[in-house]
Design a protein around this motif. Sequence first.
Motif, PDB file in Angstrom:
ATOM      1  N   ASP A  16     -29.864   5.332 -84.916  1.00 38.00           N
ATOM      2  CA  ASP A  16     -30.373   4.040 -84.442  1.00 38.00           C
ATOM      3  C   ASP A  16     -29.530   3.462 -83.313  1.00 38.00           C
ATOM      4  O   ASP A  16     -30.065   2.810 -82.420  1.00 38.00           O
ATOM      5  CB  ASP A  16     -30.424   3.030 -85.594  1.00 38.00           C
ATOM      6  CG  ASP A  16     -31.476   3.394 -86.632  1.00 38.00           C
ATOM      7  OD1 ASP A  16     -32.510   3.974 -86.258  1.00 38.00           O
ATOM      8  OD2 ASP A  16     -31.261   3.098 -87.822  1.00 38.00           O
ATOM      9  N   ALA A  17     -28.234   3.661 -83.354  1.00 40.19           N
ATOM     10  CA  ALA A  17     -27.354   3.102 -82.327  1.00 40.19           C
ATOM     11  C   ALA A  17     -27.706   3.706 -80.971  1.00 40.19           C
ATOM     12  O   ALA A  17     -27.793   4.928 -80.829  1.00 40.19           O
ATOM     13  CB  ALA A  17     -25.890   3.376 -82.677  1.00 40.19           C
ATOM     14  N   ALA A  18     -27.900   2.857 -79.967  1.00 36.46           N
ATOM     15  CA  ALA A  18     -28.376   3.304 -78.651  1.00 36.46           C
ATOM     16  C   ALA A  18     -27.483   4.369 -78.029  1.00 36.46           C
ATOM     17  O   ALA A  18     -27.980   5.363 -77.490  1.00 36.46           O
ATOM     18  CB  ALA A  18     -28.519   2.112 -77.720  1.00 36.46           C
ATOM     19  N   GLY A  19     -26.172   4.195 -78.080  1.00 42.72           N
ATOM     20  CA  GLY A  19     -25.262   5.168 -77.490  1.00 42.72           C
ATOM     21  C   GLY A  19     -25.337   6.519 -78.176  1.00 42.72           C
ATOM     22  O   GLY A  19     -25.383   7.566 -77.513  1.00 42.72           O
ATOM     23  N   ALA A 113     -28.923   8.310 -68.853  1.00 47.24           N
ATOM     24  CA  ALA A 113     -29.233   7.474 -70.009  1.00 47.24           C
ATOM     25  C   ALA A 113     -28.012   7.323 -70.910  1.00 47.24           C
ATOM     26  O   ALA A 113     -27.742   6.226 -71.424  1.00 47.24           O
ATOM     27  CB  ALA A 113     -30.413   8.051 -70.791  1.00 47.24           C
ATOM     28  N   VAL A 114     -27.267   8.409 -71.107  1.00 41.66           N
ATOM     29  CA  VAL A 114     -26.033   8.317 -71.902  1.00 41.66           C
ATOM     30  C   VAL A 114     -25.068   7.352 -71.223  1.00 41.66           C
ATOM     31  O   VAL A 114     -24.486   6.478 -71.875  1.00 41.66           O
ATOM     32  CB  VAL A 114     -25.373   9.699 -72.106  1.00 41.66           C
ATOM     33  CG1 VAL A 114     -23.997   9.562 -72.762  1.00 41.66           C
ATOM     34  CG2 VAL A 114     -26.271  10.617 -72.925  1.00 41.66           C
ATOM     35  N   LEU A 115     -24.922   7.488 -69.925  1.00 38.78           N
ATOM     36  CA  LEU A 115     -24.021   6.605 -69.169  1.00 38.78           C
ATOM     37  C   LEU A 115     -24.420   5.145 -69.339  1.00 38.78           C
ATOM     38  O   LEU A 115     -23.577   4.275 -69.545  1.00 38.78           O
ATOM     39  CB  LEU A 115     -24.035   7.001 -67.688  1.00 38.78           C
ATOM     40  CG  LEU A 115     -23.139   6.215 -66.752  1.00 38.78           C
ATOM     41  CD1 LEU A 115     -21.683   6.325 -67.169  1.00 38.78           C
ATOM     42  CD2 LEU A 115     -23.327   6.719 -65.328  1.00 38.78           C
ATOM     43  N   THR A 119     -21.251   3.113 -75.441  1.00 37.68           N
ATOM     44  CA  THR A 119     -20.369   1.995 -75.770  1.00 37.68           C
ATOM     45  C   THR A 119     -18.918   2.440 -75.883  1.00 37.68           C
ATOM     46  O   THR A 119     -18.039   1.627 -76.109  1.00 37.68           O
ATOM     47  CB  THR A 119     -20.807   1.334 -77.094  1.00 37.68           C
ATOM     48  OG1 THR A 119     -20.796   2.328 -78.120  1.00 37.68           O
ATOM     49  CG2 THR A 119     -22.204   0.730 -76.978  1.00 37.68           C
ATOM     50  N   VAL A 120     -18.704   3.740 -75.717  1.00 34.03           N
ATOM     51  CA  VAL A 120     -17.375   4.334 -75.825  1.00 34.03           C
ATOM     52  C   VAL A 120     -17.011   4.903 -74.448  1.00 34.03           C
ATOM     53  O   VAL A 120     -17.799   5.629 -73.849  1.00 34.03           O
ATOM     54  CB  VAL A 120     -17.369   5.455 -76.895  1.00 34.03           C
ATOM     55  CG1 VAL A 120     -16.023   6.126 -76.990  1.00 34.03           C
ATOM     56  CG2 VAL A 120     -17.815   4.911 -78.238  1.00 34.03           C
ATOM     57  N   SER A 121     -15.820   4.588 -73.969  1.00 35.32           N
ATOM     58  CA  SER A 121     -15.445   5.018 -72.619  1.00 35.32           C
ATOM     59  C   SER A 121     -15.431   6.542 -72.485  1.00 35.32           C
ATOM     60  O   SER A 121     -15.766   7.066 -71.425  1.00 35.32           O
ATOM     61  CB  SER A 121     -14.090   4.423 -72.219  1.00 35.32           C
ATOM     62  OG  SER A 121     -13.069   4.887 -73.069  1.00 35.32           O
ATOM     63  N   GLU A 122     -15.067   7.252 -73.540  1.00 34.02           N
ATOM     64  CA  GLU A 122     -15.056   8.714 -73.475  1.00 34.02           C
ATOM     65  C   GLU A 122     -16.465   9.267 -73.290  1.00 34.02           C
ATOM     66  O   GLU A 122     -16.654  10.281 -72.618  1.00 34.02           O
ATOM     67  CB  GLU A 122     -14.407   9.315 -74.733  1.00 34.02           C
ATOM     68  CG  GLU A 122     -12.917   9.063 -74.830  1.00 34.02           C
ATOM     69  CD  GLU A 122     -12.578   7.692 -75.425  1.00 34.02           C
ATOM     70  OE1 GLU A 122     -13.497   6.953 -75.840  1.00 34.02           O
ATOM     71  OE2 GLU A 122     -11.384   7.362 -75.451  1.00 34.02           O
ATOM     72  N   ASP A 123     -17.468   8.614 -73.891  1.00 35.01           N
ATOM     73  CA  ASP A 123     -18.861   9.046 -73.698  1.00 35.01           C
ATOM     74  C   ASP A 123     -19.303   8.791 -72.261  1.00 35.01           C
ATOM     75  O   ASP A 123     -20.011   9.605 -71.666  1.00 35.01           O
ATOM     76  CB  ASP A 123     -19.798   8.318 -74.656  1.00 35.01           C
ATOM     77  CG  ASP A 123     -19.642   8.771 -76.097  1.00 35.01           C
ATOM     78  OD1 ASP A 123     -18.882   9.728 -76.360  1.00 35.01           O
ATOM     79  OD2 ASP A 123     -20.282   8.144 -76.972  1.00 35.01           O
TER      80      ASP A 123
END
Length: 159
Positions: A16-19, A113-115, A119-123
């Motif tokens: 469910d979380a967008a990231g 889309a991931v970018l 919500t995590v800088s590593e992602d």
Amino acid sequence: MTSPSSSPEPTPERPDAAGDAALFDAVTAEHGMIYGYGVVSAHSNPTANGLVSSALREHRTRREEAIARLTARGVTPPLPAPGYALPSAVDDPIDAAKLGLRMEEDACDVWRAVLEQATVSEDRALAVTALTESAVNAAAWRKRLGTEPSTVPFPGGDD
């Protein structure tokens, strides 16, 4: 983009979380692109071997990194399908180059889309690297096809 043709096992539920959902979608897309590059490799001229092997290595590396990130968060990553339907027939080196270009453009879409959702800088860092690598590969495929210009202003988007 390649799309799954069937799956004997149920696909894990999309988070469910967008990231995490965007990363999940990117893994799904990478599975298809890795399959697609097998087809591209089989139909490409030997002069494309360097591009094909480099792109395939990049897609495998980013897929494995994204799977590791999802797994570390307790998210079951998507499974590869047993087969994929290609967006068009691939019968010669031109068709193979067109598929390579299409997959890299699709990779730009999913990694952008991931970018945007991360919500995590590593992602975000992974997404920037993936987006950059795919944009460079897309430019290389456009060059092989004689397409001008060989680059686009904002890979992975319509803006």
